[in-house]
Design a protein around this motif. Structure first.
Motif, PDB file in Angstrom:
ATOM      1  N   THR A  38      55.030  91.033  42.928  1.00 53.05           N
ATOM      2  CA  THR A  38      54.747  90.026  43.951  1.00 53.05           C
ATOM      3  C   THR A  38      54.517  88.663  43.312  1.00 53.05           C
ATOM      4  O   THR A  38      55.018  87.636  43.792  1.00 53.05           O
ATOM      5  CB  THR A  38      53.520  90.438  44.786  1.00 53.05           C
ATOM      6  OG1 THR A  38      53.758  91.727  45.360  1.00 53.05           O
ATOM      7  CG2 THR A  38      53.252  89.435  45.891  1.00 53.05           C
ATOM      8  N   TYR A  39      53.782  88.659  42.218  1.00 57.90           N
ATOM      9  CA  TYR A  39      53.518  87.405  41.498  1.00 57.90           C
ATOM     10  C   TYR A  39      54.829  86.761  41.048  1.00 57.90           C
ATOM     11  O   TYR A  39      55.030  85.541  41.199  1.00 57.90           O
ATOM     12  CB  TYR A  39      52.623  87.707  40.299  1.00 57.90           C
ATOM     13  CG  TYR A  39      52.074  86.489  39.595  1.00 57.90           C
ATOM     14  CD1 TYR A  39      50.898  85.891  40.017  1.00 57.90           C
ATOM     15  CD2 TYR A  39      52.728  85.945  38.489  1.00 57.90           C
ATOM     16  CE1 TYR A  39      50.390  84.771  39.370  1.00 57.90           C
ATOM     17  CE2 TYR A  39      52.231  84.842  37.832  1.00 57.90           C
ATOM     18  CZ  TYR A  39      51.062  84.252  38.275  1.00 57.90           C
ATOM     19  OH  TYR A  39      50.574  83.149  37.627  1.00 57.90           O
ATOM     20  N   ALA A  45      59.898  81.790  44.247  1.00 55.87           N
ATOM     21  CA  ALA A  45      59.937  81.049  45.507  1.00 55.87           C
ATOM     22  C   ALA A  45      59.522  79.588  45.298  1.00 55.87           C
ATOM     23  O   ALA A  45      60.137  78.668  45.842  1.00 55.87           O
ATOM     24  CB  ALA A  45      59.036  81.712  46.544  1.00 55.87           C
ATOM     25  N   ARG A  46      58.484  79.365  44.503  1.00 57.59           N
ATOM     26  CA  ARG A  46      58.033  77.991  44.228  1.00 57.59           C
ATOM     27  C   ARG A  46      59.095  77.214  43.447  1.00 57.59           C
ATOM     28  O   ARG A  46      59.346  76.028  43.712  1.00 57.59           O
ATOM     29  CB  ARG A  46      56.710  78.038  43.450  1.00 57.59           C
ATOM     30  CG  ARG A  46      55.537  78.530  44.285  1.00 57.59           C
ATOM     31  CD  ARG A  46      54.327  78.827  43.418  1.00 57.59           C
ATOM     32  NE  ARG A  46      53.743  77.600  42.877  1.00 57.59           N
ATOM     33  CZ  ARG A  46      52.756  76.928  43.455  1.00 57.59           C
ATOM     34  NH1 ARG A  46      52.236  77.369  44.587  1.00 57.59           N
ATOM     35  NH2 ARG A  46      52.271  75.848  42.905  1.00 57.59           N
ATOM     36  N   ASP A  47      59.719  77.884  42.480  1.00 62.35           N
ATOM     37  CA  ASP A  47      60.779  77.228  41.711  1.00 62.35           C
ATOM     38  C   ASP A  47      61.956  76.847  42.614  1.00 62.35           C
ATOM     39  O   ASP A  47      62.527  75.756  42.484  1.00 62.35           O
ATOM     40  CB  ASP A  47      61.263  78.146  40.583  1.00 62.35           C
ATOM     41  CG  ASP A  47      60.207  78.358  39.507  1.00 62.35           C
ATOM     42  OD1 ASP A  47      59.272  77.535  39.432  1.00 62.35           O
ATOM     43  OD2 ASP A  47      60.314  79.347  38.762  1.00 62.35           O
ATOM     44  N   VAL A  56      61.339  80.734  52.595  1.00 66.10           N
ATOM     45  CA  VAL A  56      60.141  81.030  53.371  1.00 66.10           C
ATOM     46  C   VAL A  56      59.591  82.390  52.958  1.00 66.10           C
ATOM     47  O   VAL A  56      60.309  83.219  52.390  1.00 66.10           O
ATOM     48  CB  VAL A  56      60.421  81.030  54.898  1.00 66.10           C
ATOM     49  CG1 VAL A  56      60.988  79.684  55.351  1.00 66.10           C
ATOM     50  CG2 VAL A  56      61.348  82.175  55.296  1.00 66.10           C
ATOM     51  N   ILE A  57      58.311  82.600  53.268  1.00 67.65           N
ATOM     52  CA  ILE A  57      57.675  83.891  53.044  1.00 67.65           C
ATOM     53  C   ILE A  57      57.795  84.694  54.332  1.00 67.65           C
ATOM     54  O   ILE A  57      57.198  84.349  55.360  1.00 67.65           O
ATOM     55  CB  ILE A  57      56.188  83.727  52.674  1.00 67.65           C
ATOM     56  CG1 ILE A  57      56.023  82.827  51.453  1.00 67.65           C
ATOM     57  CG2 ILE A  57      55.558  85.098  52.430  1.00 67.65           C
ATOM     58  CD1 ILE A  57      56.654  83.340  50.199  1.00 67.65           C
ATOM     59  N   GLU A  70      46.962  82.127  45.440  1.00 64.68           N
ATOM     60  CA  GLU A  70      47.142  80.732  44.997  1.00 64.68           C
ATOM     61  C   GLU A  70      48.614  80.329  45.028  1.00 64.68           C
ATOM     62  O   GLU A  70      48.950  79.193  45.348  1.00 64.68           O
ATOM     63  CB  GLU A  70      46.574  80.562  43.584  1.00 64.68           C
ATOM     64  CG  GLU A  70      45.067  80.483  43.509  1.00 64.68           C
ATOM     65  CD  GLU A  70      44.514  79.216  44.139  1.00 64.68           C
ATOM     66  OE1 GLU A  70      45.155  78.146  43.984  1.00 64.68           O
ATOM     67  OE2 GLU A  70      43.479  79.301  44.815  1.00 64.68           O
ATOM     68  N   LEU A  71      49.490  81.262  44.678  1.00 64.21           N
ATOM     69  CA  LEU A  71      50.920  80.940  44.634  1.00 64.21           C
ATOM     70  C   LEU A  71      51.527  80.731  46.016  1.00 64.21           C
ATOM     71  O   LEU A  71      52.584  80.107  46.147  1.00 64.21           O
ATOM     72  CB  LEU A  71      51.680  82.048  43.909  1.00 64.21           C
ATOM     73  CG  LEU A  71      51.525  82.109  42.390  1.00 64.21           C
ATOM     74  CD1 LEU A  71      52.216  83.346  41.834  1.00 64.21           C
ATOM     75  CD2 LEU A  71      52.083  80.853  41.740  1.00 64.21           C
ATOM     76  N   ILE A  72      50.879  81.266  47.053  1.00 66.32           N
ATOM     77  CA  ILE A  72      51.411  81.127  48.413  1.00 66.32           C
ATOM     78  C   ILE A  72      51.186  79.715  48.955  1.00 66.32           C
ATOM     79  O   ILE A  72      51.929  79.257  49.826  1.00 66.32           O
ATOM     80  CB  ILE A  72      50.771  82.176  49.347  1.00 66.32           C
ATOM     81  CG1 ILE A  72      51.198  83.574  48.910  1.00 66.32           C
ATOM     82  CG2 ILE A  72      51.163  81.958  50.802  1.00 66.32           C
ATOM     83  CD1 ILE A  72      50.581  84.695  49.715  1.00 66.32           C
ATOM     84  N   LYS A  73      50.177  79.019  48.430  1.00 61.28           N
ATOM     85  CA  LYS A  73      49.880  77.670  48.907  1.00 61.28           C
ATOM     86  C   LYS A  73      51.114  76.783  48.804  1.00 61.28           C
ATOM     87  O   LYS A  73      51.857  76.832  47.828  1.00 61.28           O
ATOM     88  CB  LYS A  73      48.733  77.064  48.091  1.00 61.28           C
ATOM     89  CG  LYS A  73      47.377  77.722  48.356  1.00 61.28           C
ATOM     90  CD  LYS A  73      46.293  77.057  47.546  1.00 61.28           C
ATOM     91  CE  LYS A  73      44.933  77.692  47.823  1.00 61.28           C
ATOM     92  NZ  LYS A  73      43.866  77.072  47.015  1.00 61.28           N
ATOM     93  N   ASN A  74      51.297  75.971  49.839  1.00 65.33           N
ATOM     94  CA  ASN A  74      52.419  75.010  49.920  1.00 65.33           C
ATOM     95  C   ASN A  74      53.772  75.681  50.167  1.00 65.33           C
ATOM     96  O   ASN A  74      54.808  75.013  50.129  1.00 65.33           O
ATOM     97  CB  ASN A  74      52.512  74.134  48.660  1.00 65.33           C
ATOM     98  CG  ASN A  74      51.230  73.350  48.420  1.00 65.33           C
ATOM     99  OD1 ASN A  74      50.610  72.868  49.362  1.00 65.33           O
ATOM    100  ND2 ASN A  74      50.834  73.246  47.165  1.00 65.33           N
TER     101      ASN A  74
END
Length: 384
Positions: A38-39, A45-47, A56-57, A70-74
């Protein structure tokens, strides 16, 4: 007409068009919860978002892990669908909303999840199938124990019956499969540090599913599954380019036995090699005679070889030459079965026969490409 230039049927053309429209599937696979699938998906996804790609998630389960949250933010997170079942309001991934939103890529966690019984589809991988049909790319994740074909093996290893499973074919149709691998020691430390489950479940998990032996065996299953997947992809790519022969990503051993005195020795040598490589063993006997024309002595030898092959969990093949040379017959069987190593006994032919008829080894090397050949000497031990 050459098959490569055969006119395609309208149905085949439509299938190709639908395939081109279909979204691509990437799957992260791991040996157990907590390896970091998941990490890794959220990092990707951020990249992708930073590159200007619409991602999108669709659904992510953080399981209370702070680093994951924390990684889900933004990142844009699709609202979940409220599903009512037996007086309770439960949440599932909103597949139809994702399709309507139509992003470039959607992140979907826990591929093997079973949906609430009143849902439109029974399993989450079925939801993913609908998203792919809509032309949306999907990045997902699953653990090795959820593969249907490994269910019995996993239960034997862990004494846990895994009820949420996905068909192997679904994983094999993925465009990309990536292994997230960590050692059992690291995984157990993550568990002790509270990075996988709630503190109340740590001791029980360490003593049951997360033992070193369980994690080691599941890790080996993961490595072999991904190796096999790579092997199949290379093989498909070679076939599409008109190439043949073994890929070499997954070893397959074949022992050739004739009516000499060293057949059983060859079988045992082949088993030791196959066992060391943790791979399959094939025993091949090539004959000019059809089975009904073999002598009683020949039939008895073949019966004994089959019994020995069964002991070693090997597959026995009796192949008739049918006007082929013996080297060509061996090569045909090897290529057909994806063999990467052939084991032969020292030739019983005299030097004059080899000059006149040719060396079997040299002929196999000429016919075959990318197959290793082992010659086992035909020494005789003295009786004491």
């Amino acid at each position: 007409m050459c098959p490569a230039y055969r006119r395609k049927t309208p149905e085949e053309i439509l299938q190709e068009i639908e395939h081109l429209k279909r979204g691509k599937l990437k799957v992260y696979i791991g040996s157990a919860p907590g390896v970091g699938k998941t990490y890794r998906m959220l990092q990707e996804a951020r990249d992708l978002r930073n590159e200007g790609i619409d991602v999108v998630i669709g659904l992510i389960e953080t399981h209370g892990r702070r680093e994951t949250a924390e990684l889900i933010k933004n990142l844009e997170v699709m609202p979940k669908l409220q599903v009512h079942y037996k007086g309770h309001a439960l949440e599932e991934m909103d597949t139809e909303a994702i399709i309507q939103r139509n992003p470039d890529i959607v992140i979907v966690d826990e591929l093997a999840h079973t949906n609430v019984p009143t849902s439109k589809r029974e399993k989450r991988y079925m939801d993913v199938e609908e998203i792919l049909k809509a032309g949306i790319h999907v990045i997902s994740a699953v653990n090795i124990q959820h593969l249907e074909s490994l269910n019995d093996i996993v239960e034997q290893i862990t004494n846990v019956k895994v009820r949420e499973r996905i068909p192997d074919q679904f994983l094999h149709m993925a465009n990309e499969v990536i292994l997230i691998d960590v050692t059992p020691e690291i995984l157990r430390k993550r568990l002790k540090d509270g990075k996988i489950y709630h503190h109340s479940k740590i001791e029980q998990s360490l003593e049951n599913f997360f033992t070193k032996s369980n994690l080691g065996a599941l890790r080996e299953l993961s490595l072999r599954e991904v190796a096999d997947d790579v092997d199949e992809r290379i093989e498909k790519a070679k076939k599409s380019n008109g190439q043949s022969g073994p890929t070499g990503a997954h070893e397959r051993i074949m022992v050739c036995v004739q009516h000499g005195g060293n057949a059983e020795k060859l079988i045992r040598r082949g088993w030791r090699i196959a066992n060391r490589l943790k791979t399959d063993l094939i025993i091949l006997h090539v004959s000019n005679e059809a089975s009904m024309n073999r002598s009683a002595e020949e039939r008895k030898k073949i019966h004994d070889w089959k019994k020995l092959a069964a002991q070693f969990n090997a597959r026995f093949i009796a192949e008739q030459m049918n006007n082929r040379k013996i080297a060509q017959t061996i090569t045909d069987v090897a290529v057909e079965n994806g063999v990467t190593q052939i084991i032969l006994g020292q030739s019983a032919r005299s030097r004059w026969e080899e000059i006149w008829k040719g060396s079997i080894v040299n002929n196999i090397m000429r016919y075959a490409s990318g197959i290793d050949i082992h010659i086992v000497s035909d020494y005789k031990t003295r009786e004491s």
